[in-house]
Write an enzyme that holds these catalytic residues in place. Structure first.
Site, short mmCIF file in Angstrom:
data_model
loop_
_atom_site.label_atom_id
_atom_site.label_comp_id
_atom_site.label_asym_id
_atom_site.label_seq_id
_atom_site.Cartn_x
_atom_site.Cartn_y
_atom_site.Cartn_z
N HIS A 1 -5.72 -6.21 3.38
CA HIS A 1 -4.79 -5.10 3.53
C HIS A 1 -4.34 -5.00 4.98
O HIS A 1 -5.16 -4.83 5.88
CB HIS A 1 -5.46 -3.78 3.12
CG HIS A 1 -5.75 -3.69 1.65
ND1 HIS A 1 -5.12 -2.80 0.81
CD2 HIS A 1 -6.60 -4.40 0.86
CE1 HIS A 1 -5.59 -2.95 -0.42
NE2 HIS A 1 -6.48 -3.92 -0.41
N GLN B 1 -5.06 -0.76 -4.62
CA GLN B 1 -5.65 -1.90 -5.32
C GLN B 1 -6.47 -1.45 -6.53
O GLN B 1 -6.48 -2.12 -7.57
CB GLN B 1 -6.52 -2.70 -4.36
CG GLN B 1 -7.08 -3.98 -4.97
CD GLN B 1 -7.83 -4.82 -3.96
OE1 GLN B 1 -7.48 -4.86 -2.78
NE2 GLN B 1 -8.87 -5.50 -4.39
N CYS C 1 -2.82 -2.64 6.33
CA CYS C 1 -3.05 -1.30 6.87
C CYS C 1 -4.42 -1.22 7.52
O CYS C 1 -4.67 -0.34 8.37
CB CYS C 1 -2.89 -0.23 5.79
SG CYS C 1 -3.98 -0.43 4.37
N CYS D 1 0.84 -1.19 0.00
CA CYS D 1 0.00 0.00 0.00
C CYS D 1 0.88 1.25 0.00
O CYS D 1 1.79 1.38 0.83
CB CYS D 1 -0.90 -0.02 1.24
SG CYS D 1 -1.69 1.55 1.62
N GLU D 2 0.62 2.16 -0.93
CA GLU D 2 1.46 3.35 -1.02
C GLU D 2 1.17 4.36 0.09
O GLU D 2 1.95 5.29 0.29
CB GLU D 2 1.28 4.02 -2.37
CG GLU D 2 -0.08 4.63 -2.62
CD GLU D 2 -0.17 5.28 -4.00
OE1 GLU D 2 -0.90 6.28 -4.12
OE2 GLU D 2 0.48 4.79 -4.95
#
Length: 211
Positions: A169, A141, A171, A100-101
């Site tokens: 995820h 995503q 996060c 995840c950026e």
């Protein structure tokens, strides 16, 4: 390619390299930053268990983001064949591992990809490789789903492309809302897959237990 990069795997005949390569100058720079980070969070970067951690993390980051060094269109072009086949081709349950950026934490799951040939087919292994090439970058995503779809559509010019990705995820699981069992599903379609009947066939195939 940068001459400082060292490859640790063999080059394949199709021009695509399974990337496990390290740029030594970048490793040193990234490792220095991580040494500072360890100190900032209250650790002792000089203790035995952490002495090599900055270098390990630097190498890990280079591997996890090696998709920036790959052209996914070249992967597809390396194995395109003229073929009179116009039915759906589906490659499902492709493992996805990305980062995840927003928080640089992993998300992972499966991708299901289909296309309807329009004069050309592609070697089946190239579809998962395209998925990997885009996934091994800092991602969201939603964009990952679109990039896979657009690459296949642009390169093969098929009658349609369908992509569905299902991921967990970290996060969301490890921080923030802390929901460990939530799964995010994204989809993207072109051409014939805009038709409800074609899209329904694709969704039936990726959910069916045929093997």
């Amino acid at each position: 390619m940068n001459n400082n990069i060292q490859d640790f795997t063999e080059e394949e005949n199709d021009g695509y390299i399974k990337i496990d390569r390290y740029n030594e100058s970048k490793i040193a720079s990234i490792a220095d930053h991580y040494k500072d980070i360890l100190a900032q969070i209250g650790e002792n970067p000089e203790r035995e268990g952490l002495l090599k951690t900055p270098e390990r993390v630097a190498k890990s980051l280079q591997f996890l983001t090696h998709g920036y060094d790959i052209n996914p269109e070249d992967i597809l072009r390396s194995a395109m064949f003229k073929e009179d086949y116009s039915q759906m081709v589906v490659v499902k349950d492709i493992e996805v591992f990305s980062m995840c950026e927003h928080h640089m934490l992993p998300f992972f799951g499966k991708a299901h990809v289909a296309y309807i040939p329009n004069g050309h087919i592609v070697g089946l292994s190239k579809i998962p490789r395209v998925v990997d090439a885009f996934a091994r970058r800092l991602q969201v995503q939603e964009r990952l789903t679109n990039e896979i779809r657009d690459c296949i559509q642009k390169t093969l010019n098929p009658a349609g492309v369908a992509v569905v990705i299902e991921c967990k995820h970290l996060c969301m699981a490890m921080r923030g809302i802390q929901k460990q069992n939530s799964v995010t599903t994204t989809s993207a379609f072109t051409g014939q897959f805009a038709k409800e009947t074609t899209r329904a066939e694709f969704l039936r195939l990726i959910t069916a237990n045929l093997h």
